[in-house]
Design a protein around this motif. Sequence first.
Motif, PDB file in Angstrom:
ATOM      1  N   GLY A 160     -84.905  52.706 -35.971  1.00 30.62           N
ATOM      2  CA  GLY A 160     -83.639  52.674 -36.689  1.00 30.62           C
ATOM      3  C   GLY A 160     -83.766  53.283 -38.074  1.00 30.62           C
ATOM      4  N   LEU A 161     -82.680  53.851 -38.554  1.00 35.26           N
ATOM      5  CA  LEU A 161     -82.595  54.385 -39.917  1.00 35.26           C
ATOM      6  C   LEU A 161     -83.727  55.358 -40.250  1.00 35.26           C
ATOM      7  CD1 LEU A 161     -81.383  51.317 -42.035  1.00 35.26           C
ATOM      8  CD2 LEU A 161     -80.148  53.455 -41.627  1.00 35.26           C
ATOM      9  N   GLN A 162     -84.048  56.267 -39.321  1.00 33.58           N
ATOM     10  CA  GLN A 162     -85.139  57.207 -39.565  1.00 33.58           C
ATOM     11  C   GLN A 162     -84.899  58.062 -40.808  1.00 33.58           C
ATOM     12  OE1 GLN A 162     -84.793  58.549 -35.495  1.00 33.58           O
ATOM     13  NE2 GLN A 162     -86.970  58.227 -35.141  1.00 33.58           N
ATOM     14  N   GLY A 163     -83.646  58.422 -41.042  1.00 30.53           N
ATOM     15  CA  GLY A 163     -83.330  59.259 -42.196  1.00 30.53           C
ATOM     16  C   GLY A 163     -83.523  58.565 -43.524  1.00 30.53           C
ATOM     17  N   LEU A 164     -83.668  57.244 -43.521  1.00 30.15           N
ATOM     18  CA  LEU A 164     -83.991  56.523 -44.752  1.00 30.15           C
ATOM     19  C   LEU A 164     -85.429  56.808 -45.161  1.00 30.15           C
ATOM     20  CD1 LEU A 164     -83.259  54.273 -46.887  1.00 30.15           C
ATOM     21  CD2 LEU A 164     -84.296  52.661 -45.287  1.00 30.15           C
ATOM     22  N   VAL A 179     -79.044  52.864 -33.687  1.00 26.53           N
ATOM     23  CA  VAL A 179     -78.799  52.672 -35.122  1.00 26.53           C
ATOM     24  C   VAL A 179     -79.650  53.604 -35.983  1.00 26.53           C
ATOM     25  CG1 VAL A 179     -77.954  50.325 -34.900  1.00 26.53           C
ATOM     26  CG2 VAL A 179     -80.409  50.715 -35.156  1.00 26.53           C
ATOM     27  N   THR A 180     -79.917  54.793 -35.474  1.00 22.86           N
ATOM     28  CA  THR A 180     -80.593  55.760 -36.320  1.00 22.86           C
ATOM     29  C   THR A 180     -79.590  56.746 -36.902  1.00 22.86           C
ATOM     30  OG1 THR A 180     -82.604  57.072 -36.543  1.00 22.86           O
ATOM     31  CG2 THR A 180     -81.242  57.470 -34.588  1.00 22.86           C
ATOM     32  N   THR A 181     -80.107  57.823 -37.512  1.00 18.37           N
ATOM     33  CA  THR A 181     -79.279  58.626 -38.415  1.00 18.37           C
ATOM     34  C   THR A 181     -78.864  59.982 -37.860  1.00 18.37           C
ATOM     35  OG1 THR A 181     -81.387  59.212 -39.487  1.00 18.37           O
ATOM     36  CG2 THR A 181     -80.066  57.484 -40.511  1.00 18.37           C
ATOM     37  N   SER A 182     -79.059  60.215 -36.573  1.00 19.07           N
ATOM     38  CA  SER A 182     -78.477  61.373 -35.878  1.00 19.07           C
ATOM     39  C   SER A 182     -77.835  60.863 -34.600  1.00 19.07           C
ATOM     40  CB  SER A 182     -79.543  62.423 -35.544  1.00 19.07           C
ATOM     41  OG  SER A 182     -80.047  63.020 -36.719  1.00 19.07           O
ATOM     42  N   GLN A 242     -76.564  61.188 -47.500  1.00 21.76           N
ATOM     43  CA  GLN A 242     -76.997  59.800 -47.442  1.00 21.76           C
ATOM     44  C   GLN A 242     -77.111  59.353 -45.988  1.00 21.76           C
ATOM     45  OE1 GLN A 242     -74.676  57.160 -49.879  1.00 21.76           O
ATOM     46  NE2 GLN A 242     -75.289  55.339 -48.750  1.00 21.76           N
ATOM     47  N   PRO A 243     -78.236  58.703 -45.626  1.00 21.45           N
ATOM     48  CA  PRO A 243     -78.389  58.298 -44.221  1.00 21.45           C
ATOM     49  C   PRO A 243     -77.364  57.244 -43.827  1.00 21.45           C
ATOM     50  CG  PRO A 243     -80.124  57.345 -45.580  1.00 21.45           C
ATOM     51  CD  PRO A 243     -79.401  58.317 -46.451  1.00 21.45           C
ATOM     52  N   GLY A 244     -76.871  57.357 -42.615  1.00 19.89           N
ATOM     53  CA  GLY A 244     -75.911  56.393 -42.083  1.00 19.89           C
ATOM     54  C   GLY A 244     -76.096  56.252 -40.591  1.00 19.89           C
ATOM     55  N   PHE A 245     -75.334  55.367 -39.987  1.00 20.75           N
ATOM     56  CA  PHE A 245     -75.439  55.111 -38.548  1.00 20.75           C
ATOM     57  C   PHE A 245     -74.597  56.139 -37.792  1.00 20.75           C
ATOM     58  CE2 PHE A 245     -75.993  50.814 -40.507  1.00 20.75           C
ATOM     59  CZ  PHE A 245     -77.335  50.663 -40.194  1.00 20.75           C
ATOM     60  N   ALA A 246     -75.204  57.305 -37.545  1.00 20.23           N
ATOM     61  CA  ALA A 246     -74.448  58.448 -37.029  1.00 20.23           C
ATOM     62  C   ALA A 246     -73.791  58.167 -35.683  1.00 20.23           C
ATOM     63  CB  ALA A 246     -75.365  59.664 -36.928  1.00 20.23           C
ATOM     64  N   ASN A 247     -74.463  57.426 -34.797  1.00 20.80           N
ATOM     65  CA  ASN A 247     -73.878  57.139 -33.482  1.00 20.80           C
ATOM     66  C   ASN A 247     -72.627  56.281 -33.567  1.00 20.80           C
ATOM     67  OD1 ASN A 247     -75.434  58.411 -31.400  1.00 20.80           O
ATOM     68  ND2 ASN A 247     -77.140  57.097 -31.988  1.00 20.80           N
TER      69      ASN A 247
END
Length: 381
Positions: A85-89, A114-117, A207-212
């Motif tokens: 989760g939140l890899q972009g963080l 819950v990751t960022t792409s 800013q990273p977010g929950f892209a899905n």
Amino acid sequence: MAAQLDSRYPSIDDLRNKAQKKIPRFAFEYLDGGCNEDVNLHRNTSELRDVQLKPNYLRNHNGSSMKTKLFGIEYDAPFGIAPVGLQGLMWPNATEILAKAAFEHNVPFVLSTVTTSNIERISEITEGKSWFQLYHPAKDALRDDLIKRAAAAECPVLVILCDVPTFGCRPRDVRNGLAMPPKMSVANILQVMGKPEWAIQTLIHGQPGFANLLPYMPKGLDLKQLGKFMNDTFSGRLNEAKIKPIRDMWKGKLVLKGVASEEDIEEAIRLGIDGVIVSNHGGRQLDAGESSINSLKRLVAKYGDQIEIMMDSGVRSGPDVARAMACGAKFTFMGRSFMYGVAALGKKGGNHTMSLLKTELQQVMEQLNCATVEDFKDHLI
């Protein structure tokens, strides 16, 4: 694919040390930590590394192959990238960097809900070869829509998560404001200012977010509202009533991740699950739990001929992959190792980490005189 190694970082520990220097402390501690006192986090790797392998030096040897078949697909190595989760963080655009590396090295990439792409972008990068891991939504409509999106993206495997009925107690994340609702403290802002490359890359990629989840989120959520949205959106506790509709809807291979007991694997077999990933969520959920390697040994002995049994949690290196395979794992997954790589080396980190792990595993196979990954079990002491 030819090895793409940076000789300054010849081990996962080297990548971890570099990552710690390059990213803000709150991001590194989110990646690196477990729950409570980190007992099971350390037990995972220490007990895996108690496994010993026996070489056979005087037998004829015609080479070693890491190629592995799983669910009818041949992969170039017996390991893949676990959902995080939140890899972009941890590193901006990390999800896409790692998905591309997995595709180029022909190993599975598992995308977290819950990751960022998003599903669609990662499917595009991997040409429909990425897996999708579903956090179970509280509402059937959201569950069904996510599954339909994964099917439309041609994901061959759907992974459903069973080991997060409640969020683990992670003291570092609470101190750093990464609990729900999240907050950005003065201390966190100062940490960002001290990591200019991370900050610049975050500005470039956003800013990273929950892209899905963007299609389902009300516009303009503040941090407190985001916390409430996440709590209201997901219900992590699985049971037969929740799994059966997924099995009926999903026509591809279905995997249950987080299995650690005989009762759960027997239920998975009864419900028509195709495979399980023995896991304790990287030591992030239950500090008093058993190491994944010990769960694996027990479950493979009883059920290895009834269902595909894979493993993650505690696997950090090529020798660790060999140890897990020798104990009966059909396949392995790693999360932190790949995240250390991309946090340390940015866009080059995915290919470097893949090449490093393949090089390590190939050396172990040659040293043991082990021709195929299926032969690892013959070298277990």
